[in-house]
Write an enzyme that holds these catalytic residues in place. Structure first.
Site: not given
Length: 605
Positions: A391, A527, A529
């Site tokens: 990001c 993102h 993750e």
């Protein structure tokens, strides 16, 4: 009938009440989207764009499910729903009160959400675990405690169990049970009787038998209903610790789980998961080789600000069988201002960066510390250290390239300098400038890998990102951002060697970047993750960790991902961006003058 397990907490909040499908947060905020990460931890984003408490990330990771914004209940959401009903006249002129109107709204919400499928089976869940956030006795929690007292009678004794989590402090070697006794007495006074008491111990010393018997005696439960949860070497050992103390067998009897019709396929799936989970935890204990990652971020004072990033790194380290070491570097400590004000801190920060096996720059907002991020990215690029930017880290990699390679020293973002002469990062045109909550590009979105990334000639280096995602044409990840790469600058960037290997479906938004002649240099606007799982790590994080271990490890993982990678999303979620936008409630946001379009929290005009 759905079985409900309520998990409540006493003494202190945030001591580890475990995993659940629904989280109740008794704060007045509508959601977690506008909360400061250094105060509340990371804002976790769901497929539908919901900005929720970080605990929902733990639930998704542990249970391997996909939740929605409605799985996070807040006082703000409940009060808004009740007030909207009152404005529409649905209470037929009655006086609207906490009991029964607010408490009924809470119960209705839980019952509705508990029946929504959360995996590929498409079936209604058999068990819904509900975590009541905060601490029993807090004034904010009172309506929710009363709602759950009523709820146990609504669904019936056989379909409702309560696990109460309490801290058992150790005072000079003696485990104290009095705080647990006090909080259980308070809970019973509110009409909720715990079926299990989970005693949280801050240390590696297990719950002593004498302490267990004392809690049993004074809290009106059998000794086997008192469970100890002490510190273990890894959080992934906790389910096995609970299982070893008979929690599964107790709940099987208490909730009559034998009455549920569970297919042989689901039983086999559960057995396979248990075996793989045990294999993962046992493998952790035998790791000798390490991998050191330096995380250069803005919110390192509270590690929970990067909870999902930490977990994605852990999952990837498990896969490559390495012991993970994360070194935290506050990005502003790398800047020249710190060199003048605190030389020791400055040199310590740079010592960590220089010794890194891999450098990770995660997301964030605002200008503070961004120059330090750019310096760290430059070091990773020039010294050929594996790099992953997420990001804001992705955007800073673009700025570093523009400054260092293109020679445009004032290349910047309009987030930092609205009137910049060379804005390489710009505000997305459809995002609201007046409303902060729920008005970013949020939720699951597709990324299309560009034709140049297709593997045709084995002698030509292929895109690492594409291989990590199984050499597919398209992948899906969750987004949370207001700014994007300026489309007008893309031709200049790509001509100089910065390759945008992944773009949106229209080819207008840059979503993944790579550079050639580097062991691993990848940046992503989304993102990744947020969708990592212990047994199915996030592809970019896996590639990053593997590259930090060595080129041979990266090649091995690329080969495995090409043949074995499976997306963690339900099949019905991997659709076009247009369809996904409709699901994430894209609505007009009134600014008092005209109308601005954004992904807004639904409101009644």
């Amino acid at each position: 009938m759905t079985k409900y397990i309520l998990v409540s907490g006493g003494v202190v909040s945030g001591i580890g009440k475990g995993v659940t499908a629904i989280k109740i947060d008794p704060y007045m905020n509508i959601d977690a989207g506008t909360m400061r990460p250094t105060e509340h931890g990371e804002v976790y984003v769901l497929n539908d764009g919901g900005e929720v408490d970080l605990d929902l990330g733990n639930y998704e990771r542990y249970l391997d499910v996909t939740l929605s914004r409605d799985n996070n209940i807040t006082t703000g959401k409940i009060y808004r729903e009740v007030i909207e009903k009152e404005r529409r006249g649905e209470y037929l002129g009655k006086t609207v009160q906490i009991v029964p109107h607010v408490t009924n709204a809470i119960q209705d919400w839980i019952e509705r959400v508990s029946k929504i499928p959360v995996d590929n089976s498409g079936e209604q869940p058999d068990i819904c675990i509900v975590e009541l956030g905060g601490t029993v006795g807090d004034i904010e929690s009172a309506p929710f405690v009363e709602a759950m007292r009523q709820f146990q009678f609504r669904v019936g004794h056989e379909n409702f169990a309560l696990i109460h989590v309490s801290l058992v402090p150790d005072m000079h070697g003696e485990q104290k049970s009095k705080p647990t006794q006090t909080t259980v007495h308070a809970l019973r006074g509110l009409g909720l009787l715990p079926d299990l008491i989970a005693c949280r111990l801050l240390g590696s010393k297990p719950l002593e038998r004498a302490t267990k018997d004392k809690i049993s005696m004074f809290c009106h439960v059998a000794s086997e209903q008192v469970i100890g949860v002490h510190d273990v070497s890894s959080v992934y050992h906790v389910p096995l610790l609970l299982q070893s103390q008979g929690i599964v067998e107790y709940l099987r009897k208490r909730l009559n789980l034998a009455s549920l019709d569970i297919s042989q396929e689901m039983i086999s799936k559960g057995s396979s998961l248990e075996a793989r989970w045990k294999g993962m935890t046992k493998g952790q204990e035998r790791l000798f080789d390490g991998v050191k990652i330096v995380l250069v971020g803005k919110y390192t004072d509270l590690k929970d600000s990067y909870m999902s990033v930490m977990k994605a790194l852990e999952h990837s380290a498990f896969r490559v069988r390495r012991k993970l070491t994360i070194q935290w570097v506050e990005s502003s400590d790398l800047e020249s201002a710190t060199q003048e004000s605190d030389p020791a801190k400055y040199h310590d920060a740079w010592r960590s960066v220089v010794g890194a096996g891999g450098i990770l720059v995660p997301g964030g907002f605002g200008p503070r510390g961004t120059e330090g991020m750019i310096l760290a990215i430059k070091w990773a690029r020039e010294q050929k250290i594996p790099f992953l930017g997420i990001c804001l880290g992705f955007q800073m990699a673009v700025l570093e390239w523009a400054r260092s390679v293109l020679g445009i020293q004032d290349a910047t973002s309009t987030e930092f300098h609205p009137d910049a002469a060379h804005p390489f990062i710009i505000f997305m045109p459809e995002i609201s400038r007046t409303h902060m909550g729920g008005t970013m590009r949020l939720g699951l979105r597709p990324t299309v890998f560009q034709p140049s990334t297709i593997i045709t000639d084995p002698a030509t280096p292929a895109s690492d990102s594409r291989q990590l995602y199984g050499n597919t044409d398209k992948m899906w990840e969750r987004h949370r951002h207001r700014y994007e790469v300026n489309p007008e600058e893309v031709p200049k960037l790509e001509a100089s060697g910065l390759i945008f290997v992944g773009k949106d479906e229209r080819g207008e938004r840059m979503q993944i970047l790579e550079i050639k002649d580097h062991p691993f240099f990848v940046g992503l606007q989304p993102h990744p993750e947020l969708c990592s799982r212990p047994l199915n790590p996030s592809p970019p994080f896996l590639g990053f960790i593997a590259a930090a271990c060595g080129i041979s490890v990266l090649e091995e993982q690329l080969e495995q991902q090409m043949s074995k990678f499976k997306p963690p999303h339900p099949e019905g979620a991997m659709v076009s961006e247009e369809t996904l936008r409709a699901r994430t409630t894209e609505r007009p946001v009134s600014n008092g003058v005209g109308t601005m379009t954004g992904w807004a929290t639904p409101v009644v005009d």
